[in-house]
Design a protein around this motif. Structure first.
Motif, PDB file in Angstrom:
ATOM      1  N   ASN A   1      -0.716   4.779 -17.749  1.00 15.48           N
ATOM      2  CA  ASN A   1       0.287   5.850 -17.691  1.00 15.48           C
ATOM      3  C   ASN A   1      -0.311   7.215 -17.373  1.00 15.48           C
ATOM      4  O   ASN A   1       0.418   8.196 -17.257  1.00 15.48           O
TER       5      ASN A   1
ATOM      6  N   SER B   1       0.241   9.265 -12.158  1.00  8.68           N
ATOM      7  CA  SER B   1       1.596   9.147 -11.621  1.00  8.68           C
ATOM      8  C   SER B   1       1.571   9.056 -10.091  1.00  8.68           C
ATOM      9  O   SER B   1       0.578   9.418  -9.447  1.00  8.68           O
ATOM     10  N   LYS B   2       2.687   8.618  -9.556  1.00  5.08           N
ATOM     11  CA  LYS B   2       2.853   8.527  -8.099  1.00  5.08           C
ATOM     12  C   LYS B   2       2.633   9.909  -7.459  1.00  5.08           C
ATOM     13  O   LYS B   2       1.953  10.025  -6.443  1.00  5.08           O
TER      14      LYS B   2
ATOM     15  N   THR C   1       0.402   1.708 -13.088  1.00  8.67           N
ATOM     16  CA  THR C   1       1.823   1.337 -13.039  1.00  8.67           C
ATOM     17  C   THR C   1       2.154   0.759 -11.662  1.00  8.67           C
ATOM     18  O   THR C   1       1.424   0.993 -10.683  1.00  8.67           O
TER      19      THR C   1
END
Ligand code: 13P
Ligand code: SF4
Length: 305
Positions: free
Chosen positions: A90, A93-94, A116
């Motif tokens: 986590n 992030s994208k 993720t």
């Protein structure tokens, strides 16, 4: 001897034509009834080979179950506790990947499988701690954005001439980050005949002070093949459960008793039974996400052969 609950789960699993996969950090009672126990690479490979089962129950953290879904979108993928996630996954992030790509447009994006599905979709290649040495050099690019584990990035630098840029700069696993050089020093004093094996997610100075740096699957193979019979394990404590089940004639000590991955322990026999009964919680990803993730996942599996 198996407990009544363990026997009931096996019966239910057979009735539903299901298979149970478990990571090396699962509780011993789950490992005892799993059809297959392994590290994240071995579990990916196993998930890619499941053709004759209708249901796959994944006892591990969610990124592992998601990878199984990417490889088997037509099957029911269950996870006993859907809150079992990996805090390190986590950490990336994208949008952080997109920003890094803008800054380094000629760089490849290599992600640890502990990421993720949204992040995986932005990558060129996935790696695990068990295959990164072997496959990092399949890329043509000289610069690599590597995430989310900055310790795995540092470990990988020893096996390539490529420039690795960690994204984010300090991504880490809170369990493996706990190990200190002092833990190694006191283990050497306490267990002078033991070999000390640590995971690549530990800090570099811990890796340098240990005898071997290995993935959890690598630890299993090393110990099975070694003539040594005492080992200190610098990874999550339930690797010792697997060792006690499969190589019971040797002696194991944890490098730290408190090296526990809390979310791996969310899965219990009770939840495993309930999840098989209800066929829920289920892992489902959108078709678009699965399509985007397939390329880096399959590239990893191909390069690992
Ligand atoms: P392995 O691939 O070595 O099993 O590692 C996965 C993991 O989450 C380690 O913390
Ligand atoms: Fe994630 Fe660390 Fe747990 Fe592995 S041990 S699943 S990297 S939090």
């Amino acid at each position: 001897m198996l407990s009544k609950l363990q026997k009931e789960i096996i019966e239910l699993k057979d009735k539903k034509n299901a298979i149970i996969l478990a990571h090396n950090y699962q509780r011993k009672d789950i490992q005892e009834i799993a059809d297959f126990v392994g590290d994240s690479l071995e579990l990916c490979i196993k998930a890619s080979e499941i053709k004759d089962k209708d249901i796959l129950v994944f006892c591990g953290v969610d990124f592992m179950a998601e990878t199984a879904y990417i490889l088997n979108p037509d099957k029911k993928i269950l996870i006993p506790d859907s809150d079992a996630d990996c805090p390190m996954a986590n950490m990336l992030s994208k949008s952080e990947i997109e920003e890094a790509k803008e800054k380094y447009p000629n760089a490849a994006v290599v992600l640890y499988v502990n990421s993720t599905a949204e992040a995986k979709a932005e990558s060129d290649l996935l790696v695990t701690s068990g295959n990164v040495k072997k496959i990092i050099n399949v890329l043509d690019e000289d610069t690599v954005l590597f995430g989310p584990d900055s310790n795995l990035a540092k470990y990988t630098e020893d096996f390539t001439d490529k420039k690795l840029i960690p994204i984010p700069g300090d991504g880490h696993c809170y369990v493996h980050k706990m190990f200190k050089v002092e833990d190694i020093e006191s283990a050497r004093e306490k267990y002078p005949n033991a070999q000390i094996l640590v995971h690549p997610e530990t800090n570099k100075e811990v890796q340098l002070a240990a005898d071997y740096v290995l993935s959890t699957g690598g630890i299993m193979t090393h110990i099975k093949e070694s003539s040594h019979d005492e080992f200190v394990l610098g990874t999550e404590i339930d690797i010792i459960s697997r060792l006690e089940l499969e190589v019971p004639d040797k002696t194991y000590y944890p490098l730290r008793e408190d090296a526990i991955c809390e979310t791996m322990k969310y899965h219990t026999l009770e939840k495993l039974k309930a999840c098989l009964e209800d066929e829920s919680p289920q892992i489902v990803l959108s078709d678009e996400l699965v399509e985007k993730c397939k390329k880096p996942v399959n590239r990893m599996l191909e390069a690992s052969k």
